[in-house]
Design a protein around this motif. Sequence first.
Motif, PDB file in Angstrom:
ATOM      1  N   LEU A 321       0.721  -1.313   0.078  1.00 54.85           N
ATOM      2  CA  LEU A 321       0.046   0.061  -0.061  1.00 54.85           C
ATOM      3  C   LEU A 321       0.697   1.215   0.030  1.00 54.85           C
ATOM      4  CD1 LEU A 321      -2.979  -0.916   2.406  1.00 54.85           C
ATOM      5  CD2 LEU A 321      -3.012  -0.620  -0.125  1.00 54.85           C
ATOM      6  N   ASP A 322       2.103   1.324   0.572  1.00 56.67           N
ATOM      7  CA  ASP A 322       2.674   2.571   0.971  1.00 56.67           C
ATOM      8  C   ASP A 322       3.817   2.604  -0.148  1.00 56.67           C
ATOM      9  OD1 ASP A 322       0.761   3.683   2.637  1.00 56.67           O
ATOM     10  OD2 ASP A 322       1.328   2.122   3.995  1.00 56.67           O
ATOM     11  N   GLU A 323       4.051   1.812  -1.152  1.00 55.39           N
ATOM     12  CA  GLU A 323       4.958   1.982  -2.337  1.00 55.39           C
ATOM     13  C   GLU A 323       4.493   2.795  -3.290  1.00 55.39           C
ATOM     14  OE1 GLU A 323       8.079  -0.191  -2.292  1.00 55.39           O
ATOM     15  OE2 GLU A 323       7.498  -0.478  -0.156  1.00 55.39           O
ATOM     16  N   PRO A 324       5.549   3.349  -4.118  1.00 54.62           N
ATOM     17  CA  PRO A 324       5.124   4.273  -5.098  1.00 54.62           C
ATOM     18  C   PRO A 324       4.225   3.465  -6.247  1.00 54.62           C
ATOM     19  CG  PRO A 324       7.473   4.411  -4.877  1.00 54.62           C
ATOM     20  CD  PRO A 324       6.956   3.364  -3.758  1.00 54.62           C
ATOM     21  N   PHE A 325       3.280   3.993  -6.849  1.00 56.70           N
ATOM     22  CA  PHE A 325       2.463   3.536  -7.861  1.00 56.70           C
ATOM     23  C   PHE A 325       3.276   2.748  -8.850  1.00 56.70           C
ATOM     24  CE2 PHE A 325      -0.846   3.354 -11.215  1.00 56.70           C
ATOM     25  CZ  PHE A 325      -1.824   3.207 -10.408  1.00 56.70           C
ATOM     26  N   PRO A 326       2.851   1.456  -9.228  1.00 53.14           N
ATOM     27  CA  PRO A 326       3.514   0.501  -9.945  1.00 53.14           C
ATOM     28  C   PRO A 326       3.568   1.097 -11.671  1.00 53.14           C
ATOM     29  CG  PRO A 326       1.627  -0.566  -9.450  1.00 53.14           C
ATOM     30  CD  PRO A 326       1.692   0.831  -8.481  1.00 53.14           C
ATOM     31  N   GLU A 327       4.538   0.343 -12.135  1.00 56.50           N
ATOM     32  CA  GLU A 327       4.388   0.612 -13.615  1.00 56.50           C
ATOM     33  C   GLU A 327       3.548  -0.431 -14.255  1.00 56.50           C
ATOM     34  OE1 GLU A 327       6.359   2.497 -16.047  1.00 56.50           O
ATOM     35  OE2 GLU A 327       7.138   3.358 -14.109  1.00 56.50           O
ATOM     36  N   LEU A 328       2.585   0.422 -15.018  1.00 57.71           N
ATOM     37  CA  LEU A 328       1.371  -0.447 -15.671  1.00 57.71           C
ATOM     38  C   LEU A 328       1.187  -0.403 -16.989  1.00 57.71           C
ATOM     39  CD1 LEU A 328      -1.288   0.339 -12.868  1.00 57.71           C
ATOM     40  CD2 LEU A 328      -0.042  -1.807 -12.929  1.00 57.71           C
ATOM     41  N   GLU A 329       1.013  -1.531 -17.735  1.00 57.92           N
ATOM     42  CA  GLU A 329       0.658  -1.397 -19.115  1.00 57.92           C
ATOM     43  C   GLU A 329      -0.773  -0.963 -19.387  1.00 57.92           C
ATOM     44  OE1 GLU A 329       2.655  -3.176 -21.942  1.00 57.92           O
ATOM     45  OE2 GLU A 329       4.358  -2.812 -20.688  1.00 57.92           O
ATOM     46  N   LEU A 330      -0.944  -0.311 -20.379  1.00 59.38           N
ATOM     47  CA  LEU A 330      -2.366  -0.041 -20.867  1.00 59.38           C
ATOM     48  C   LEU A 330      -2.939  -1.245 -21.562  1.00 59.38           C
ATOM     49  CD1 LEU A 330      -2.267   3.639 -22.308  1.00 59.38           C
ATOM     50  CD2 LEU A 330      -2.972   3.013 -20.079  1.00 59.38           C
ATOM     51  N   THR A 331      -4.177  -1.412 -21.054  1.00 55.41           N
ATOM     52  CA  THR A 331      -5.044  -2.556 -21.689  1.00 55.41           C
ATOM     53  C   THR A 331      -5.424  -2.070 -23.289  1.00 55.41           C
ATOM     54  OG1 THR A 331      -5.650  -2.784 -19.351  1.00 55.41           O
ATOM     55  CG2 THR A 331      -6.772  -4.318 -21.169  1.00 55.41           C
ATOM     56  N   PRO A 332      -5.218  -2.790 -24.182  1.00 57.92           N
ATOM     57  CA  PRO A 332      -5.975  -2.346 -25.245  1.00 57.92           C
ATOM     58  C   PRO A 332      -7.392  -2.401 -25.334  1.00 57.92           C
ATOM     59  CG  PRO A 332      -4.498  -4.301 -25.741  1.00 57.92           C
ATOM     60  CD  PRO A 332      -4.463  -4.032 -24.309  1.00 57.92           C
ATOM     61  N   ASP A 333      -7.992  -1.398 -25.993  1.00 57.83           N
ATOM     62  CA  ASP A 333      -9.514  -1.234 -26.087  1.00 57.83           C
ATOM     63  C   ASP A 333     -10.205  -0.986 -24.727  1.00 57.83           C
ATOM     64  OD1 ASP A 333     -10.571  -1.248 -28.689  1.00 57.83           O
ATOM     65  OD2 ASP A 333     -11.578  -3.160 -28.497  1.00 57.83           O
ATOM     66  N   PHE A 334      -9.487  -0.429 -23.806  1.00 57.89           N
ATOM     67  CA  PHE A 334     -10.235  -0.179 -22.591  1.00 57.89           C
ATOM     68  C   PHE A 334     -10.409   1.217 -22.460  1.00 57.89           C
ATOM     69  CE2 PHE A 334     -10.693   0.344 -17.911  1.00 57.89           C
ATOM     70  CZ  PHE A 334     -11.315  -0.822 -17.579  1.00 57.89           C
ATOM     71  N   PRO A 335     -11.575   1.807 -21.781  1.00 57.74           N
ATOM     72  CA  PRO A 335     -11.965   3.156 -22.040  1.00 57.74           C
ATOM     73  C   PRO A 335     -10.723   4.129 -21.546  1.00 57.74           C
ATOM     74  CG  PRO A 335     -13.640   1.728 -21.045  1.00 57.74           C
ATOM     75  CD  PRO A 335     -12.499   0.882 -21.071  1.00 57.74           C
ATOM     76  N   SER A 336     -10.875   5.140 -22.192  1.00 55.98           N
ATOM     77  CA  SER A 336      -9.739   6.251 -21.901  1.00 55.98           C
ATOM     78  C   SER A 336      -9.533   6.459 -20.458  1.00 55.98           C
ATOM     79  CB  SER A 336     -10.193   7.426 -22.615  1.00 55.98           C
ATOM     80  OG  SER A 336     -11.565   7.945 -22.170  1.00 55.98           O
ATOM     81  N   ARG A 337     -10.308   6.228 -19.526  1.00 53.13           N
ATOM     82  CA  ARG A 337     -10.402   6.421 -18.258  1.00 53.13           C
ATOM     83  C   ARG A 337      -9.168   5.905 -17.633  1.00 53.13           C
ATOM     84  NH1 ARG A 337     -14.441   7.604 -14.005  1.00 53.13           N
ATOM     85  NH2 ARG A 337     -15.493   8.322 -16.061  1.00 53.13           N
ATOM     86  N   GLN A 338      -8.756   4.486 -18.097  1.00 50.46           N
ATOM     87  CA  GLN A 338      -7.410   4.059 -17.437  1.00 50.46           C
ATOM     88  C   GLN A 338      -6.362   4.734 -17.556  1.00 50.46           C
ATOM     89  OE1 GLN A 338      -5.732   0.472 -19.490  1.00 50.46           O
ATOM     90  NE2 GLN A 338      -6.323  -0.747 -17.841  1.00 50.46           N
ATOM     91  N   LYS A 339      -6.036   5.379 -18.637  1.00 51.59           N
ATOM     92  CA  LYS A 339      -4.761   6.230 -19.255  1.00 51.59           C
ATOM     93  C   LYS A 339      -4.978   7.588 -17.982  1.00 51.59           C
ATOM     94  CE  LYS A 339      -2.025   8.485 -22.584  1.00 51.59           C
ATOM     95  NZ  LYS A 339      -1.789   9.493 -21.567  1.00 51.59           N
ATOM     96  N   LEU A 340      -6.046   7.972 -18.042  1.00 45.17           N
ATOM     97  CA  LEU A 340      -6.356   9.135 -17.146  1.00 45.17           C
ATOM     98  C   LEU A 340      -5.773   8.973 -15.615  1.00 45.17           C
ATOM     99  CD1 LEU A 340      -9.192  11.565 -17.427  1.00 45.17           C
ATOM    100  CD2 LEU A 340      -8.884  10.444 -15.284  1.00 45.17           C
ATOM    101  N   LEU A 341      -6.365   7.697 -15.059  1.00 42.26           N
ATOM    102  CA  LEU A 341      -6.100   7.477 -13.654  1.00 42.26           C
ATOM    103  C   LEU A 341      -4.398   7.129 -13.570  1.00 42.26           C
ATOM    104  CD1 LEU A 341      -9.185   5.228 -12.949  1.00 42.26           C
ATOM    105  CD2 LEU A 341      -8.613   7.552 -12.095  1.00 42.26           C
TER     106      LEU A 341
END
Length: 445
Positions: A321-341
């Motif tokens: 919980l208290d580590e920096p936010f992990p590196e994440l790959e974007l999921t193809p075709d997922f709504p734009s909200r994922q990138k925004l977050l």
Amino acid sequence: MATPLKHIHLGAFPLDVGHHIAAWRHPDVPASGGSEFGFYRALAQTAERGKLDMIFFGDQMAAQYPEDETLGRTSRVTRLEPTTLLAALAGATTHLGLVGTVSTSYFEPFHVARKFATLDQLSGGRSGWNVVTSFNDKEALNFNRGEVAGHAERYRRALEFVDVTKRLWDSWDDDAFVRDKDSGLYFDPEKLHVLHHRGEFFASRGPLNIPRSPQGRPVIVQAGASHEGRDFSAGQAEVIFTAQPNLQAARGFYQDVKSRAAALGRHADEIRIMPGVMTFIGRTHEEAQEKYQRLQSLIHPQVGWIVLKRHLGIDLSGMPLDEPFPELELTPDFPSRQKLLIDMARGDGLTVRQFYERVVGARGHLLAIGTAAQVADQFEEWIDGQGADGFNLMLPWLPTALDDVVDLLVPELQRRGRFRHEYQGKTLRSHLGLERPASHYARAA
Ligand SMILES: Cc1cc2nc3c(=O)[nH]c(=O)nc-3n(C[C@H](O)[C@H](O)[C@H](O)COP(=O)(O)O)c2cc1C
């Protein structure tokens, strides 16, 4: 001469008994209100007392949130159908704009054209359609499909859908119905336009069996933030509802959409951009913080992680919980909200815990916590900084959060010359400062 202050447009956006996921557990909240007409009638009347531009209902046509329907810890499993609810609210209000969400993926244009034209007639010109393309497989399962269509196809379908709907709304010229009892002529056949549409997704002969409505056409609202979504908005939308977590992102979105609209020959002023904002307003800053913390403390962790996964599309529940936010790959075709977050987490240097708290509370929308003066400052900064033309208020718990807007924030904005004291007109278009559109046929002639 000083430039006049730009007025702020405000929509009230109730969701069940509140946008905050734990709203139903708050002691002030009537937990069954989300299925009761009296609850919505009181909200609409409060919004109208505050002279708000509109009441706005989003929609999902499936029970939401629990991945496991048996979890039993969320109120997001029921929702009234928006156009039916708005029709009832039309009779309980006189000025408030009435905006409802209907998907282009599961209906036919004739069906939707009829619903909103009827609502416009019943309400004397107060209806608006929030056009969504539907991205959720649970909805597809309720409509005879195994999964949603691909992103690009959904937007192609939406474009044809809206075009056909607008043309159906123009089936009759404004003065087509002469109803001349002496001569016996009910309508002028030259003022009737039969569509004969045949396209990739739809065939509709027309005409619509409803006269051209008081607003000419109901207001088109849209929410979608990908490239296709922005192009769609730029070409079609009159109001854009969007999730923008900070002014810098909002400004980028605002300029991008308005310049796309200009490239399509539209004027920037034909579009109102209204980001969502979740407000916690107190008589003091401390009181506002307490209101926020109170609701946050009511989130059950089982629900919290599911909400996060639904918006992010990735399960973070096992992460430290208290580590920096992990590196994440974007999921193809997922709504734009994922990138925004993900951009928000990186940009603001959030830990997983901070990200959880922010997203589960406000879902990536702007969070405004403070006194009416502090929230008004924030709104003015966004309006003058060209990040917004107004805000769609995602009221966290009801009815209190709406009462706080109307009793505390609206008077503050009025004092500052930013908000109307009285409605100037009777239609939603007039509240939004949007012109009544000429019919396609009048324009062609
Ligand atoms: C702020 C916002 C609000 C939305 N509200 C709804 C809604 O109430 N119902 C719905 O089915 N989809 C809703 N959507 C989903 C969009 O219609 C669209 O399907 C989705 O955002 C994917 O398109 P995009 O990648 O262009 O954003 C919303 C999207 C945004 C950004």
